[in-house]
Design a protein around this motif. Structure first.
Motif, PDB file in Angstrom:
ATOM      1  N   LEU A 103      28.921  41.060  97.628  1.00  0.00           N
ATOM      2  CA  LEU A 103      27.675  41.390  96.956  1.00  0.00           C
ATOM      3  C   LEU A 103      27.263  42.835  97.172  1.00  0.00           C
ATOM      4  CD1 LEU A 103      25.563  38.187  97.744  1.00  0.00           C
ATOM      5  CD2 LEU A 103      26.707  38.773  95.600  1.00  0.00           C
ATOM      6  N   TRP A 104      27.966  43.567  98.051  1.00  0.00           N
ATOM      7  CA  TRP A 104      27.510  44.914  98.389  1.00  0.00           C
ATOM      8  C   TRP A 104      28.599  45.975  98.297  1.00  0.00           C
ATOM      9  CZ3 TRP A 104      29.681  47.091 102.863  1.00  0.00           C
ATOM     10  CH2 TRP A 104      30.376  46.200 103.695  1.00  0.00           C
ATOM     11  N   ARG A 105      29.830  45.597  97.988  1.00  0.00           N
ATOM     12  CA  ARG A 105      30.885  46.592  97.800  1.00  0.00           C
ATOM     13  C   ARG A 105      31.968  46.010  96.914  1.00  0.00           C
ATOM     14  NH1 ARG A 105      34.862  47.235 103.011  1.00  0.00           N
ATOM     15  NH2 ARG A 105      35.171  45.035 103.533  1.00  0.00           N
ATOM     16  N   ASP A 106      32.964  46.833  96.552  1.00  0.00           N
ATOM     17  CA  ASP A 106      34.104  46.351  95.785  1.00  0.00           C
ATOM     18  C   ASP A 106      34.762  45.186  96.513  1.00  0.00           C
ATOM     19  OD1 ASP A 106      33.716  48.319  93.950  1.00  0.00           O
ATOM     20  OD2 ASP A 106      35.532  49.441  94.399  1.00  0.00           O
ATOM     21  N   GLY A 107      35.205  44.172  95.760  1.00  0.00           N
ATOM     22  CA  GLY A 107      35.908  43.068  96.390  1.00  0.00           C
ATOM     23  C   GLY A 107      36.026  41.887  95.452  1.00  0.00           C
ATOM     24  N   SER A 108      37.096  41.108  95.631  1.00  0.00           N
ATOM     25  CA  SER A 108      37.327  39.945  94.782  1.00  0.00           C
ATOM     26  C   SER A 108      38.253  38.968  95.493  1.00  0.00           C
ATOM     27  CB  SER A 108      37.951  40.375  93.451  1.00  0.00           C
ATOM     28  OG  SER A 108      38.351  39.245  92.690  1.00  0.00           O
ATOM     29  N   ASP A 109      38.028  37.671  95.236  1.00  0.00           N
ATOM     30  CA  ASP A 109      38.920  36.653  95.773  1.00  0.00           C
ATOM     31  C   ASP A 109      40.336  36.804  95.218  1.00  0.00           C
ATOM     32  OD1 ASP A 109      36.815  35.606  97.178  1.00  0.00           O
ATOM     33  OD2 ASP A 109      36.387  33.996  95.754  1.00  0.00           O
ATOM     34  N   LYS A 110      40.500  37.473  94.070  1.00  0.00           N
ATOM     35  CA  LYS A 110      41.834  37.686  93.496  1.00  0.00           C
ATOM     36  C   LYS A 110      42.657  38.660  94.332  1.00  0.00           C
ATOM     37  CE  LYS A 110      42.539  37.776  89.126  1.00  0.00           C
ATOM     38  NZ  LYS A 110      42.554  38.108  87.678  1.00  0.00           N
ATOM     39  N   LEU A 111      42.021  39.349  95.270  1.00  0.00           N
ATOM     40  CA  LEU A 111      42.736  40.285  96.131  1.00  0.00           C
ATOM     41  C   LEU A 111      43.119  39.661  97.471  1.00  0.00           C
ATOM     42  CD1 LEU A 111      40.560  43.476  95.528  1.00  0.00           C
ATOM     43  CD2 LEU A 111      42.819  42.980  94.566  1.00  0.00           C
ATOM     44  N   LYS A 112      42.980  38.343  97.614  1.00  0.00           N
ATOM     45  CA  LYS A 112      43.335  37.672  98.856  1.00  0.00           C
ATOM     46  C   LYS A 112      44.783  37.980  99.223  1.00  0.00           C
ATOM     47  CE  LYS A 112      43.379  33.165 101.140  1.00  0.00           C
ATOM     48  NZ  LYS A 112      43.143  31.704 101.006  1.00  0.00           N
ATOM     49  N   GLY A 113      44.974  38.437 100.447  1.00  0.00           N
ATOM     50  CA  GLY A 113      46.289  38.832 100.910  1.00  0.00           C
ATOM     51  C   GLY A 113      46.526  40.326 100.852  1.00  0.00           C
ATOM     52  N   MET A 114      45.679  41.047 100.138  1.00  0.00           N
ATOM     53  CA  MET A 114      45.831  42.497 100.034  1.00  0.00           C
ATOM     54  C   MET A 114      45.228  43.218 101.239  1.00  0.00           C
ATOM     55  SD  MET A 114      47.477  43.427  97.326  1.00  0.00           S
ATOM     56  CE  MET A 114      46.964  45.135  97.164  1.00  0.00           C
ATOM     57  N   GLY A 115      44.371  42.527 101.986  1.00  0.00           N
ATOM     58  CA  GLY A 115      43.698  43.174 103.103  1.00  0.00           C
ATOM     59  C   GLY A 115      42.516  44.004 102.641  1.00  0.00           C
ATOM     60  N   ASN A 116      41.670  44.376 103.570  1.00  0.00           N
ATOM     61  CA  ASN A 116      40.499  45.183 103.248  1.00  0.00           C
ATOM     62  C   ASN A 116      40.828  46.669 103.296  1.00  0.00           C
ATOM     63  OD1 ASN A 116      38.929  42.829 103.092  1.00  0.00           O
ATOM     64  ND2 ASN A 116      38.400  42.946 105.269  1.00  0.00           N
ATOM     65  N   ILE A 117      40.144  47.440 102.468  1.00  0.00           N
ATOM     66  CA  ILE A 117      40.167  48.902 102.575  1.00  0.00           C
ATOM     67  C   ILE A 117      38.971  49.286 103.440  1.00  0.00           C
ATOM     68  CG2 ILE A 117      40.010  51.089 101.340  1.00  0.00           C
ATOM     69  CD1 ILE A 117      41.244  49.728  98.920  1.00  0.00           C
ATOM     70  N   ASN A 118      39.240  49.908 104.560  1.00  0.00           N
ATOM     71  CA  ASN A 118      38.175  50.216 105.510  1.00  0.00           C
ATOM     72  C   ASN A 118      37.213  51.270 104.965  1.00  0.00           C
ATOM     73  OD1 ASN A 118      39.246  48.483 107.475  1.00  0.00           O
ATOM     74  ND2 ASN A 118      40.611  50.085 108.243  1.00  0.00           N
ATOM     75  N   PRO A 119      35.928  51.147 105.284  1.00  0.00           N
ATOM     76  CA  PRO A 119      34.972  52.199 104.921  1.00  0.00           C
ATOM     77  C   PRO A 119      35.342  53.512 105.610  1.00  0.00           C
ATOM     78  CG  PRO A 119      33.842  50.190 105.588  1.00  0.00           C
ATOM     79  CD  PRO A 119      35.274  50.018 105.964  1.00  0.00           C
ATOM     80  N   THR A 120      34.897  54.606 105.034  1.00  0.00           N
ATOM     81  CA  THR A 120      35.170  55.902 105.629  1.00  0.00           C
ATOM     82  C   THR A 120      34.071  56.901 105.293  1.00  0.00           C
ATOM     83  OG1 THR A 120      36.821  57.676 105.845  1.00  0.00           O
ATOM     84  CG2 THR A 120      36.506  56.751 103.661  1.00  0.00           C
ATOM     85  N   VAL A 121      33.819  57.805 106.219  1.00  0.00           N
ATOM     86  CA  VAL A 121      32.971  58.960 105.941  1.00  0.00           C
ATOM     87  C   VAL A 121      33.811  59.987 105.187  1.00  0.00           C
ATOM     88  CG1 VAL A 121      31.609  60.833 106.971  1.00  0.00           C
ATOM     89  CG2 VAL A 121      31.561  58.541 107.977  1.00  0.00           C
ATOM     90  N   ASN A 122      33.224  60.607 104.181  1.00  0.00           N
ATOM     91  CA  ASN A 122      33.971  61.607 103.429  1.00  0.00           C
ATOM     92  C   ASN A 122      33.137  62.859 103.223  1.00  0.00           C
ATOM     93  OD1 ASN A 122      32.361  61.280 100.956  1.00  0.00           O
ATOM     94  ND2 ASN A 122      33.400  59.307 100.742  1.00  0.00           N
TER      95      ASN A 122
END
Length: 262
Positions: A103-122
């Protein structure tokens, strides 16, 4: 990621577009300002997703001279010249991506198994030019301050075809680029991810990967209250769209916002 950077830079452009466009003619010192509000957005769950999500996000824009705080771009400063050229440097935060519906960032159940992309300061550096009161050109590079994500670039042109005392219409289009780390973080599927998710292995090449075009209308109801409507169209090129996690290469997002300026 082009589908969900929350799009507040483009959606809120109309609130600052007029001031940006007249930089070349404005020699008076910048005043202090503060705007707060809320925006509702309907966007794809991640870049290339065929599922959509509703978000309610806060909008904050504050400025004191050359320094500013922006809920999308972060904190930063800009240097402006009399001939319309400017340099902007910001420190921001990318929320990354989840392999679950979020509800607060990119994400989908269709990506199960892909792992999370960690947040980062840029950190981001932008160089622009207000060629006229209705035409602005900009180049921007966004660099993560960790190795969890790669480097992205964009070149954009913004037109202000209609400006009155109460209304501003902004049309902006950007060509999007990423290095190989950025592309494989967001669109690639490595061997381990392929085994866990079932998606085919894909090594995404760096370079041009899409176009992002936005049309924004801002209407000032009173001196303090304003509303905005933004429609955003994104097209993914073959470097991104050839990945199996991309179900749709053409995407549309909408934003409705209300802001109050002090």
């Amino acid at each position: 990621m082009i589908a969900r950077k929350l799009k507040l830079y483009m959606a809120c452009f109309a609130l600052t577009g007029t001031a940006t466009a007249v930089r070349a003619d404005d020699t008076s010192p910048a005043q202090r300002s503060l705007s707060i509000g809320i925006a509702g957005q309907n966007t794809p769950r991640y870049s290339g997703s065929d599922k959509r999500n509703w978000l309610m996000v806060p909008v904050v824009q504050a400025r004191d001279g050359a320094f500013f705080l922006d809920s999308e771009k972060g904190v930063g400063y800009d240097l402006q010249s009399d001939n319309g050229l400017w340099l902007e440097h910001t420190l921001g935060y990318n929320l990354g991506r989840s392999e679950r519906n979020s509800l607060w960032r990119d994400g989908s159940d269709k990506l199960k198994g892909m792992g999370n992309i960690n947040p980062t300061v840029n950190t981001a550096i932008a160089v622009g030019w207000s060629a006229t009161s209705w035409l602005t050109l900009e180049g921007k590079a966004t660099l993560p301050l960790s190795e969890s994500q790669g480097v992205s670039y964009q070149t954009s042109v913004t037109l202000l075809p209609w400006q009155t005392s109460t209304d501003t219409v902004a049309l902006s289009s950007a060509a999007l680029f990423g290095d190989s780390r950025y592309m494989n973080t967001n669109y690639g599927v490595n061997i381990r991810q392929s085994r866990r998710s079932g998606y085919s292995f894909y090594s995404a090449p760096g370079g041009f990967y899409g176009v992002d075009t936005s049309l924004t209308w801002e209407h000032q109801l009173t001196e303090q209250w304003g509303v905005l409507v933004s429609v955003d169209y994104q097209w993914l090129g073959s470097h991104a769209a050839d990945s199996q996690i991309v179900s749709r290469r053409n995407e549309v997002g909408t934003t409705l916002g209300v802001l109050y300026s002090f």
